[in-house]
Design an enzyme around this catalytic site. Structure first.
Site, PDB file in Angstrom:
ATOM      1  N   HIS A  38      -8.147  -1.328  -0.157  1.00  0.00           N
ATOM      2  CA  HIS A  38      -7.130  -2.321  -0.517  1.00  0.00           C
ATOM      3  C   HIS A  38      -7.903  -3.588  -0.866  1.00  0.00           C
ATOM      4  O   HIS A  38      -8.820  -3.955  -0.151  1.00  0.00           O
ATOM      5  CB  HIS A  38      -6.218  -2.670   0.659  1.00  0.00           C
ATOM      6  CG  HIS A  38      -5.657  -1.506   1.413  1.00  0.00           C
ATOM      7  ND1 HIS A  38      -4.311  -1.352   1.631  1.00  0.00           N
ATOM      8  CD2 HIS A  38      -6.242  -0.448   2.039  1.00  0.00           C
ATOM      9  CE1 HIS A  38      -4.100  -0.268   2.353  1.00  0.00           C
ATOM     10  NE2 HIS A  38      -5.248   0.302   2.615  1.00  0.00           N
TER      11      HIS A  38
ATOM     12  N   ARG B 139       7.191 -11.098   4.922  1.00  0.00           N
ATOM     13  CA  ARG B 139       6.749 -10.916   6.300  1.00  0.00           C
ATOM     14  C   ARG B 139       7.445 -11.958   7.153  1.00  0.00           C
ATOM     15  O   ARG B 139       7.411 -13.144   6.822  1.00  0.00           O
ATOM     16  CB  ARG B 139       5.240 -11.112   6.416  1.00  0.00           C
ATOM     17  CG  ARG B 139       4.464 -10.140   5.553  1.00  0.00           C
ATOM     18  CD  ARG B 139       2.961 -10.350   5.692  1.00  0.00           C
ATOM     19  NE  ARG B 139       2.274  -9.396   4.833  1.00  0.00           N
ATOM     20  CZ  ARG B 139       0.951  -9.338   4.680  1.00  0.00           C
ATOM     21  NH1 ARG B 139       0.180 -10.192   5.355  1.00  0.00           N
ATOM     22  NH2 ARG B 139       0.399  -8.443   3.889  1.00  0.00           N
TER      23      ARG B 139
ATOM     24  N   CYS C  28       0.780  -1.228   0.000  1.00  0.00           N
ATOM     25  CA  CYS C  28       0.000   0.000   0.000  1.00  0.00           C
ATOM     26  C   CYS C  28       0.821   1.293   0.000  1.00  0.00           C
ATOM     27  O   CYS C  28       0.510   2.198  -0.784  1.00  0.00           O
ATOM     28  CB  CYS C  28      -1.058   0.002   1.087  1.00  0.00           C
ATOM     29  SG  CYS C  28      -0.652  -0.842   2.603  1.00  0.00           S
TER      30      CYS C  28
ATOM     31  N   LYS D 205     -12.312  -5.104   7.306  1.00  0.00           N
ATOM     32  CA  LYS D 205     -12.197  -5.799   6.018  1.00  0.00           C
ATOM     33  C   LYS D 205     -13.231  -6.904   5.863  1.00  0.00           C
ATOM     34  O   LYS D 205     -13.779  -7.405   6.837  1.00  0.00           O
ATOM     35  CB  LYS D 205     -10.791  -6.385   5.875  1.00  0.00           C
ATOM     36  CG  LYS D 205     -10.360  -7.243   7.057  1.00  0.00           C
ATOM     37  CD  LYS D 205      -8.932  -7.746   6.877  1.00  0.00           C
ATOM     38  CE  LYS D 205      -8.592  -8.753   7.971  1.00  0.00           C
ATOM     39  NZ  LYS D 205      -7.488  -9.628   7.680  1.00  0.00           N
TER      40      LYS D 205
ATOM     41  N   GLN E 221       1.228 -10.839  -3.883  1.00  0.00           N
ATOM     42  CA  GLN E 221      -0.178 -10.473  -3.742  1.00  0.00           C
ATOM     43  C   GLN E 221      -0.691  -9.913  -5.057  1.00  0.00           C
ATOM     44  O   GLN E 221      -0.017  -9.112  -5.694  1.00  0.00           O
ATOM     45  CB  GLN E 221      -0.341  -9.399  -2.660  1.00  0.00           C
ATOM     46  CG  GLN E 221      -0.084  -9.907  -1.267  1.00  0.00           C
ATOM     47  CD  GLN E 221      -0.369  -8.834  -0.235  1.00  0.00           C
ATOM     48  OE1 GLN E 221       0.161  -7.733  -0.324  1.00  0.00           O
ATOM     49  NE2 GLN E 221      -1.197  -9.139   0.730  1.00  0.00           N
TER      50      GLN E 221
ATOM     51  N   ASP F  13      -2.472  -7.516  -5.661  1.00  0.00           N
ATOM     52  CA  ASP F  13      -2.944  -6.400  -4.864  1.00  0.00           C
ATOM     53  C   ASP F  13      -3.512  -5.292  -5.743  1.00  0.00           C
ATOM     54  O   ASP F  13      -3.161  -5.182  -6.914  1.00  0.00           O
ATOM     55  CB  ASP F  13      -1.754  -5.837  -4.073  1.00  0.00           C
ATOM     56  CG  ASP F  13      -2.176  -5.265  -2.741  1.00  0.00           C
ATOM     57  OD1 ASP F  13      -3.394  -5.084  -2.535  1.00  0.00           O
ATOM     58  OD2 ASP F  13      -1.286  -4.990  -1.919  1.00  0.00           O
TER      59      ASP F  13
ATOM     60  N   HIS G 187      -5.113  -1.028  -5.166  1.00  0.00           N
ATOM     61  CA  HIS G 187      -5.571   0.042  -4.292  1.00  0.00           C
ATOM     62  C   HIS G 187      -6.481   0.936  -5.103  1.00  0.00           C
ATOM     63  O   HIS G 187      -6.143   1.332  -6.211  1.00  0.00           O
ATOM     64  CB  HIS G 187      -4.371   0.779  -3.710  1.00  0.00           C
ATOM     65  CG  HIS G 187      -3.527  -0.133  -2.873  1.00  0.00           C
ATOM     66  ND1 HIS G 187      -2.385  -0.729  -3.351  1.00  0.00           N
ATOM     67  CD2 HIS G 187      -3.724  -0.626  -1.626  1.00  0.00           C
ATOM     68  CE1 HIS G 187      -1.903  -1.540  -2.419  1.00  0.00           C
ATOM     69  NE2 HIS G 187      -2.699  -1.505  -1.375  1.00  0.00           N
TER      70      HIS G 187
END
Length: 586
Positions: A458, A311, A282, A412, A329, A331, A333
């Site tokens: 997200h 992570r 992000c 979420k 990911q 991902d 945004h």
RNA sequence: GCCACUGUGGCUCAGAGGUAGAGCGACUGAUUCGUAAUCAGUUGGUCGGGGGUUCGAUUCCCUCCAGUGGCUCCA
């Protein structure tokens, strides 16, 4: 099955399996108390596919103890003890439990609400605090098995003492128990870790615990998923970006990750400056948004990124591809105005449903609310949570609420998929975030010519591409639909007489862009077929003298449907290309 | 991270205080074969790493690493 309720009623119970297993848990505890009287009892419920009981005993139990306990349980079942129930007042209950040294049970009694009856169940020499219901006699527990030993924190908190948990399972009949155990054995064969190795998809090595290596075939699979995903991004009006893996610590201080997520972050110091390997995409996405001014006319702006995040997960939590320390990911945004939020969420929920349905997945939805360790005002959190709730209501989707499980920056909606033995894994998630836009002071120019802060969303669909692949492997048991198969067609020559023709066919397949391999070895055709079948290749072309004489025929064998007869090579290729481009499921 | 267990050639697994064994695979040769295993031979292991006990350890003990099943945490 008839059951004994804690008010003394005896009647047909609703959930026979649950009652049976709960009684099995009591039989387990009884056996443990007989063999190891110094053991303290904690809790022992029925669960999804069995039961467990938590015990506190110096030194815990060994595998040999487990065998002895199981033997004692069989004895208790054979004794066919009558199960009785009675109530005590809070004082009586406490006095009794303290007298017995059952401190955990006493703690439970103390925490029971005032208006609840405090009831006990007794069978022979064993008594346990319990709300029931239970089977009438211990003989009901005729088909059971203790399955494993594990540590478990008292009341599920890491701050408490770790107890020893014994897991078991029980069924109404021996046949049902055996069927369950056989099912587990079958599931073991579908385990993505085993298939991942056998099919040459990925590997985990000591040199990188939790950092999976994708082998050539696994990489083909992964790339195909990504290109499927890119097609969706294009259709849905996304832009795609790539942001760096490492960024300065200042950025992560600003985003709040350092405060809330630093235990999971990898860092490095270079030229006297601290850099963090990104655990999320992000902040990078926000910097891209911030790189130039935006008008309300552009919103919503959807920016996607296939970002590799790292992570640091605790060692005991790693699990094949399902739980790793670095993953990709899918991902994105989305930056938008407040009144675009509901529509955007609704279309995302539909999109996730579209993708999961494509693979034939069943999924569960959860709404996760504000966690303890989080940032932002109560009002923001309330508004954000309400927006998610409304979107879910508008779509009419069933969901569970998972209190306190949101991200540190916002609530979420989570999408959970099941693995082969029924464990569920969070994959997709839609997170509403009022915090990052403020922290990074991002803006757009509104119709009023004023500066406004956009709302940020997200979202991931696969979630972790690695985890999704793990689920996919187990779901298909390695038999991927043709569009995902690392090798789509294997060309098998029957003997050396058809080798040359096999080579020609292979050339045609390659020219058509089909992923194919050839097996020209001096082996019998049955052997080659067996190998291709074990490699789970969707199509085999068996080429012998007949085909080679025809000059344009191929004998097609399907992985799933067996011998499909002969057709022209061009016809086969045309059909196959259609199947692949339609991304048809097997 | 915590609890329990596991770690023997690429894979599945056997073995025992005295310096490792099978099947499959791989390789070589023979065979040229029609829809899930042709035959023969050969190769391959500092028995997870490091310490200790012992005349001697892969086997016993300690420790570290990795994995498995859980707990906690999470995509």
């Amino acid at each position: 099955m008839r059951a004994l309720y804690n008010d003394g009623r005896v009647e047909e119970c609703e959930d026979e399996l649950k009652v049976l297993r709960h009684t099995a848990a009591h039989v387990l505890a009884q056996a443990v108390k007989r063999l190891f009287p110094e053991t303290k009892l904690a809790i022992g419920p029925a669960i999804e596919d069995g039961f467990y009981y938590d015990f506190d005993r110096e030194g815990g139990f060994s595998e040999e103890d487990l065998a002895a306990i199981e033997a004692e349980m069989k004895r208790i079942v054979k004794e066919n003890l009558k199960v009785e129930t009675y109530a005590l007042t809070r004082e009586e209950a406490l006095e009794y439990l303290e007298g017995e040294g059952e401190t955990y049970k006493a703690e439970l009694v103390r925490d029971l609400p005032e208006d609840v009856a405090i009831t006990f169940y007794r069978q022979g020499d064993f008594t346990d605090l319990c709300a029931g219901p239970h089977a009438l006699y211990t003989k009901a527990v005729k088909a059971f098995k203790l399955t494993s030993l594990a540590g478990a924190y008292w009341r599920g908190s890491e701050d408490n003492k770790m107890l020893t948990r014994i897991y078991g399972t029980a069924f109404p009949s021996k046949e049902a128990l055996d069927a369950h155990l056989a099912m587990l054995e079958e599931a073991r064969k579908r385990d993505h870790r085993r298939l991942g190795r056998d099919l040459g998809l990925f590997a985990l090595m000591d040199e990188g615990p939790g950092f999976p290596f994708f082998l050539p075939k696994g990489t083909v699979l992964k790339n195909n998923l990504l290109s499927y995903c890119r097609g969706i991004l294009e259709r849905e009006g996304y832009l795609e970006i790539c942001t760096p893996i490492m960024l300065t610590q200042d950025l992560w201080l600003q985003s709040g990750h350092w405060d809330h997520y630093k235990d999971n972050m990898y860092t490095a110091e270079v030229d006297g400056q601290v850099f963090c390997v990104k655990p999320m995409n992000c902040p990078g996405g926000i910097l891209v948004y911030k790189n130039e001014p935006h008008s309300y006319r552009e919103l919503p702006i959807r920016i996607g990124e296939f970002g590799l995040v790292h992570r640091h997960e605790r060692s005991g939590t790693l699990h094949g591809l399902m739980r790793v320390r670095c993953f990709t990911q899918d991902d994105a945004h989305i930056f938008m105005t407040r009144d675009q939020v509901t529509d955007e969420i609704k279309s995302l929920v539909r999109l996730i449903d579209e993708v999961y349905s494509k693979f034939g997945f069943k999924y569960k939805v959860e709404l996760s609310t504000r966690p303890e360790d989080s940032m932002g005002s109560d009002q923001d959190w309330e508004d954000a949570t309400e927006a998610l709730r409304q979107a879910l209501a508008a779509i009419g989707l069933d969901y569970a609420v998972n209190e306190g499980d949101g991200a540190f920056y916002g609530p979420k909606i989570d999408f959970h998929l099941e693995d082969s033995i029924g464990r569920t894994w969070q994959c997709g998630t839609i997170q509403l975030d009022f915090q990052m836009p403020q922290r990074f002071d991002i803006s757009y120019i509104g119709a009023d010519n004023g500066r406004h802060t956009p709302i940020m969303l997200h979202r991931v669909i696969f979630g972790s591409v690695e985890r999704f692949i793990g689920i996919l492997i187990e779901h298909y048991a390695g038999k991927f639909p043709t569009w995902l198969s690392p090798v789509q067609v294997k060309v098998l020559s029957v003997s050396e007489k058809s080798r040359e023709y096999a080579g020609q066919v292979l050339g045609k397949l390659k020219a058509a862009g089909i992923r194919c391999e050839i097996d020209n070895r001096d082996e019998k055709i049955g052997y080659k077929i067996r190998e291709a079948q074990l490699d789970k290749v969707p199509y085999m072309l068996v080429l012998g003298e007949k085909e080679s004489e025809s000059g344009d025929l191929v004998a097609v064998r399907s992985r799933d449907r067996g011998d499909m007869g002969t057709r022209t090579c061009d016809g086969f290729i045309a059909g196959l290309l259609g199947e692949i481009s339609g991304r048809e499921s097997a």
